[in-house]
Scaffold this motif. Structure first.
Motif, PDB file in Angstrom:
ATOM      1  N   MET A 166       5.432 -18.180 -11.895  1.00 42.91           N
ATOM      2  CA  MET A 166       6.334 -17.314 -12.650  1.00 42.91           C
ATOM      3  C   MET A 166       6.993 -16.312 -11.690  1.00 42.91           C
ATOM      4  O   MET A 166       6.308 -15.668 -10.891  1.00 42.91           O
ATOM      5  N   VAL A 167       8.299 -16.233 -11.794  1.00 40.96           N
ATOM      6  CA  VAL A 167       9.038 -15.239 -11.011  1.00 40.96           C
ATOM      7  C   VAL A 167       9.710 -14.297 -12.006  1.00 40.96           C
ATOM      8  O   VAL A 167      10.425 -14.744 -12.907  1.00 40.96           O
ATOM      9  N   ILE A 168       9.409 -13.005 -11.885  1.00 44.01           N
ATOM     10  CA  ILE A 168       9.995 -12.030 -12.817  1.00 44.01           C
ATOM     11  C   ILE A 168      10.864 -11.053 -12.025  1.00 44.01           C
ATOM     12  O   ILE A 168      10.404 -10.440 -11.061  1.00 44.01           O
ATOM     13  N   ASP A 169      12.112 -10.980 -12.426  1.00 41.20           N
ATOM     14  CA  ASP A 169      13.099 -10.125 -11.737  1.00 41.20           C
ATOM     15  C   ASP A 169      13.070 -10.374 -10.222  1.00 41.20           C
ATOM     16  O   ASP A 169      13.096  -9.434  -9.416  1.00 41.20           O
ATOM     17  N   GLY A 170      12.961 -11.646  -9.864  1.00 36.22           N
ATOM     18  CA  GLY A 170      13.038 -12.028  -8.452  1.00 36.22           C
ATOM     19  C   GLY A 170      11.730 -11.965  -7.696  1.00 36.22           C
ATOM     20  O   GLY A 170      11.672 -12.349  -6.534  1.00 36.22           O
ATOM     21  N   GLU A 171      10.664 -11.480  -8.316  1.00 36.95           N
ATOM     22  CA  GLU A 171       9.379 -11.387  -7.596  1.00 36.95           C
ATOM     23  C   GLU A 171       8.348 -12.332  -8.183  1.00 36.95           C
ATOM     24  O   GLU A 171       8.134 -12.339  -9.405  1.00 36.95           O
ATOM     25  N   GLN A 172       7.721 -13.115  -7.327  1.00 36.32           N
ATOM     26  CA  GLN A 172       6.723 -14.063  -7.833  1.00 36.32           C
ATOM     27  C   GLN A 172       5.429 -13.362  -8.248  1.00 36.32           C
ATOM     28  O   GLN A 172       4.933 -12.488  -7.524  1.00 36.32           O
ATOM     29  N   VAL A 173       4.941 -13.728  -9.409  1.00 35.25           N
ATOM     30  CA  VAL A 173       3.673 -13.178  -9.890  1.00 35.25           C
ATOM     31  C   VAL A 173       2.550 -13.760  -9.029  1.00 35.25           C
ATOM     32  O   VAL A 173       2.450 -14.982  -8.896  1.00 35.25           O
ATOM     33  N   PRO A 174       1.711 -12.917  -8.434  1.00 31.13           N
ATOM     34  CA  PRO A 174       0.627 -13.449  -7.583  1.00 31.13           C
ATOM     35  C   PRO A 174      -0.330 -14.318  -8.407  1.00 31.13           C
ATOM     36  O   PRO A 174      -0.749 -13.928  -9.497  1.00 31.13           O
ATOM     37  N   TYR A 175      -0.633 -15.505  -7.869  1.00 35.39           N
ATOM     38  CA  TYR A 175      -1.526 -16.434  -8.583  1.00 35.39           C
ATOM     39  C   TYR A 175      -2.876 -15.780  -8.868  1.00 35.39           C
ATOM     40  O   TYR A 175      -3.509 -16.031  -9.890  1.00 35.39           O
ATOM     41  N   ASP A 176      -3.294 -14.963  -7.950  1.00 36.69           N
ATOM     42  CA  ASP A 176      -4.596 -14.333  -8.051  1.00 36.69           C
ATOM     43  C   ASP A 176      -4.713 -13.402  -9.254  1.00 36.69           C
ATOM     44  O   ASP A 176      -5.799 -13.121  -9.736  1.00 36.69           O
ATOM     45  N   GLU A 177      -3.558 -12.903  -9.715  1.00 37.61           N
ATOM     46  CA  GLU A 177      -3.570 -11.970 -10.853  1.00 37.61           C
ATOM     47  C   GLU A 177      -3.444 -12.705 -12.194  1.00 37.61           C
ATOM     48  O   GLU A 177      -3.474 -12.081 -13.252  1.00 37.61           O
ATOM     49  N   MET A 178      -3.274 -14.029 -12.139  1.00 31.36           N
ATOM     50  CA  MET A 178      -3.007 -14.781 -13.369  1.00 31.36           C
ATOM     51  C   MET A 178      -4.294 -15.319 -13.993  1.00 31.36           C
ATOM     52  O   MET A 178      -5.128 -15.910 -13.311  1.00 31.36           O
ATOM     53  N   TYR A 179      -4.408 -15.150 -15.292  1.00 28.61           N
ATOM     54  CA  TYR A 179      -5.530 -15.680 -16.080  1.00 28.61           C
ATOM     55  C   TYR A 179      -4.966 -16.486 -17.245  1.00 28.61           C
ATOM     56  O   TYR A 179      -3.970 -16.083 -17.845  1.00 28.61           O
ATOM     57  N   ILE A 180      -5.620 -17.618 -17.529  1.00 27.05           N
ATOM     58  CA  ILE A 180      -5.151 -18.492 -18.597  1.00 27.05           C
ATOM     59  C   ILE A 180      -6.057 -18.313 -19.809  1.00 27.05           C
ATOM     60  O   ILE A 180      -7.280 -18.486 -19.690  1.00 27.05           O
ATOM     61  N   THR A 215      -1.599 -18.930 -23.221  1.00 23.81           N
ATOM     62  CA  THR A 215      -1.265 -17.549 -22.866  1.00 23.81           C
ATOM     63  C   THR A 215      -1.626 -17.293 -21.406  1.00 23.81           C
ATOM     64  O   THR A 215      -2.753 -17.577 -20.979  1.00 23.81           O
ATOM     65  N   VAL A 216      -0.670 -16.804 -20.658  1.00 19.82           N
ATOM     66  CA  VAL A 216      -0.932 -16.415 -19.273  1.00 19.82           C
ATOM     67  C   VAL A 216      -0.969 -14.884 -19.241  1.00 19.82           C
ATOM     68  O   VAL A 216       0.008 -14.219 -19.610  1.00 19.82           O
ATOM     69  N   VAL A 217      -2.117 -14.347 -18.852  1.00 16.53           N
ATOM     70  CA  VAL A 217      -2.263 -12.900 -18.752  1.00 16.53           C
ATOM     71  C   VAL A 217      -2.222 -12.523 -17.277  1.00 16.53           C
ATOM     72  O   VAL A 217      -2.937 -13.111 -16.462  1.00 16.53           O
ATOM     73  N   VAL A 218      -1.368 -11.581 -16.950  1.00 12.79           N
ATOM     74  CA  VAL A 218      -1.259 -11.124 -15.559  1.00 12.79           C
ATOM     75  C   VAL A 218      -1.935  -9.756 -15.473  1.00 12.79           C
ATOM     76  O   VAL A 218      -1.461  -8.776 -16.072  1.00 12.79           O
ATOM     77  N   LYS A 219      -3.053  -9.735 -14.765  1.00 11.93           N
ATOM     78  CA  LYS A 219      -3.811  -8.486 -14.673  1.00 11.93           C
ATOM     79  C   LYS A 219      -3.397  -7.753 -13.397  1.00 11.93           C
ATOM     80  O   LYS A 219      -4.031  -7.884 -12.348  1.00 11.93           O
ATOM     81  N   ASN A 220      -2.330  -7.014 -13.514  1.00 12.87           N
ATOM     82  CA  ASN A 220      -1.794  -6.325 -12.338  1.00 12.87           C
ATOM     83  C   ASN A 220      -2.148  -4.838 -12.334  1.00 12.87           C
ATOM     84  O   ASN A 220      -1.684  -4.079 -11.481  1.00 12.87           O
ATOM     85  N   GLY A 221      -2.917  -4.413 -13.333  1.00 12.13           N
ATOM     86  CA  GLY A 221      -3.377  -3.029 -13.371  1.00 12.13           C
ATOM     87  C   GLY A 221      -2.365  -2.037 -13.915  1.00 12.13           C
ATOM     88  O   GLY A 221      -2.672  -0.849 -14.065  1.00 12.13           O
ATOM     89  N   LYS A 222      -1.155  -2.495 -14.262  1.00 12.75           N
ATOM     90  CA  LYS A 222      -0.149  -1.519 -14.710  1.00 12.75           C
ATOM     91  C   LYS A 222       0.772  -2.030 -15.807  1.00 12.75           C
ATOM     92  O   LYS A 222       1.657  -1.288 -16.270  1.00 12.75           O
ATOM     93  N   GLY A 223       0.631  -3.283 -16.218  1.00 14.26           N
ATOM     94  CA  GLY A 223       1.506  -3.801 -17.276  1.00 14.26           C
ATOM     95  C   GLY A 223       2.905  -4.095 -16.780  1.00 14.26           C
ATOM     96  O   GLY A 223       3.131  -4.270 -15.568  1.00 14.26           O
TER      97      GLY A 223
END
Lengths: 131, 353
Positions: free
Chosen positions: A46-60, A90-98
């Motif tokens: 997933m790329v959001i606003d040009g930045e790739q979501v780190p795989y490590d932060e992704m939970y299914i 559902t893909v949850v991205v746990k980036n600590g800030k939403g």
């Protein structure tokens, strides 16, 4: 298949705990004409606003269970958790800030392995409103 | 509606895939749609529409049986898939593929399905083009006694351009004869008899940017050849097509016209093979992609196919398998319910029901 639809417009939002955002989520549906086990997922990028979501932060999240995304790619992941046809994953991205509420430009790449056709990679690009 | 006809009509719920994917119809809704179109048989994919797959509870089976009763339809077929490439760097062993085959047979038996459609190695041609080995001859030979024990036919679906007469398909009929276990047979998918590019493919390709005039020109030439009783020869029109400067979207369809998946056997031979094998076939998929303004399937000679099946003793189900949805659905909503209704009406008229 379903290249325009694999990135769902449903349930895109930040995820919260105790009044604080700790991540965000989006939902994906399958790019095939049937369901597949989760172990047949080859890639969710997933790329959001040009930045790739780190795989490590992704939970299914699937049917009440949660898997760290890198785990479902491993060669010992169980074969019996089926991601059914049309079922939202559902893909949850746990980036600590939403994620900032509002419209974000998203580009999802989904790869799945199938029995008798080569691995299909689908790309879906759209603006999503995160709640 | 249940009948005593030798040839019975069914619907593969796969035909309603967009309705299911977009949550317009649930499983029961799809069964109701099939029954409403006049079908008496139901085919289902476990990994598409059985939410509990692969561990299906008795409670779900009870629900399934109740639907069969409510809509007066019969369970006909459960679709088996050969998902060998489960992981990125590791694949299932032959032993594990065998175990999965057993899993499908047992579920089919619990659901009352008398057949599983087996995704066998030669499903699309002499060689699979994914690079993954599907369920091969040796595994099918091992599954055969289990199929007999559970009274479930292993229906090997033939999608190929050289049809059911090809020696690499016939070896399975020989397997049943040799072992004396009549639980493996061939299933004819009507796509074998497609004689021209379907308008469903053309509509989809044009939406993506293909040249409609060019594709319709090829289609018309293919139809002319077919109805003149001749084999279409692309070489005869190659120069004209190239002068029309096909773009990448045209090329995609052209590749299929020219090469497809393996060699094309002349139609005369294909129909002869169908006649010779009709009484032995265990199931048929009434494949279709589009229906024209006359209610006919736009790229297959259904009157001819049905006449051959009737005249040569086919007994069993022919199930609607609509596949135009995935060719046309990027253009807008594809009304699968309406397509299947028309298709069932066409098949009934061809059978004088």
């Amino acid at each position: 298949m379903y290249n325009k639809q694999i990135l769902s417009e449903n349930n895109a939002r930040s995820v919260w705990a105790h009044g604080e955002k700790y991540g965000y989520q989006f939902q994906v549906t399958i790019n095939y004409y049937r369901g597949l086990p989760l172990c047949c997922v080859d890639q969710i990028t997933m790329v959001i606003d040009g930045e790739q979501v780190p795989y490590d932060e992704m939970y299914i999240q699937h049917r009440g269970r949660e898997y760290h995304y890198p785990d479902i790619l491993k060669d010992d992941f169980p074969t019996d958790f089926y991601w059914l046809f049309g079922e939202p994953l559902t893909v949850v991205v746990k980036n600590g800030k939403g994620i900032e509420q509002g419209i974000h430009h998203c580009k999802l790449t989904l790869g799945t392995r199938r029995s008798y056709t080569p691995t299909m990679v689908s790309v879906c690009e759209k603006d999503l409103t995160f709640a | 509606m249940k009948t005593n006809n030798d040839i019975k009509l069914g619907v593969s719920l796969y035909s309603y895939q967009d309705n299911y994917y977009f949550h317009r119809l649930d499983v029961e809704g799809c069964i109701a749609a099939a029954a409403g179109a006049g079908a008496e048989g139901i085919e289902i994919f476990s990994d598409t529409m059985i939410p509990e797959w692969p561990y299906v509870s008795d409670a779900w089976i009870d629900k399934w049986n109740a639907w069969m009763e409510r809509y007066a339809v019969n369970p006909v077929c459960l679709d088996h898939f050969s998902d060998r490439a489960m992981w990125h760097d590791k694949q299932l062993s032959d032993e594990q593929m065998f175990e999965r085959g057993v899993m499908y047979i047992k579920l089919a038996a619990r659901m009352g399905c008398k057949a599983i459609r087996v995704l066998h190695e030669e499903h699309i041609g002499a060689k699979s083009f994914s690079g993954y080995k599907l369920t091969d001859y040796d595994t099918i030979a091992r599954l055969l006694p289990i199929a007999a024990e559970y009274d479930v036919m292993l229906a090997l679906e033939v999608h190929t351009r050289d049809g059911v007469g090809a020696p690499y398909q016939q070896k399975y009929i020989e397997l049943a004869e040799k072992t004396g276990i009549p639980y493996v047979g061939l299933q004819q998918d009507f796509s074998t008899f497609s004689y021209c590019i379907s308008t469903a493919d053309i509509k989809g390709a044009v939406y993506e940017g293909a040249n409609e005039d060019l594709l319709m020109f090829i289609r018309e030439k293919q139809r002319e050849a077919y109805f003149a009783g001749e084999e279409f020869d692309y070489e005869e029109i190659r120069e004209k097509v190239e002068a029309m400067k096909p773009n990448e979207h045209d090329q995609q369809l052209l590749r299929f016209v020219v090469g497809g998946h393996g060699p094309r056997v002349p139609f005369k031979q294909l129909y002869k093979d169908l006649a010779d094998n009709a009484a032995k076939l265990v199931y048929c998929h009434g494949k279709f992609y589009d229906i024209d303004e006359n209610g006919q399937v736009d790229d297959m000679d259904y009157p001819k196919i049905f006449q051959i099946l009737k005249d040569n003793g086919y007994k069993g189900y022919i199930s609607s398998e609509f596949e135009g949805n995935r060719r046309m659905n990027q253009i807008g909503w594809c009304d699968e319910v309406e397509y299947v209704r028309k298709h069932q009406a066409l098949m009934r008229s061809l059978l004088n029901y």
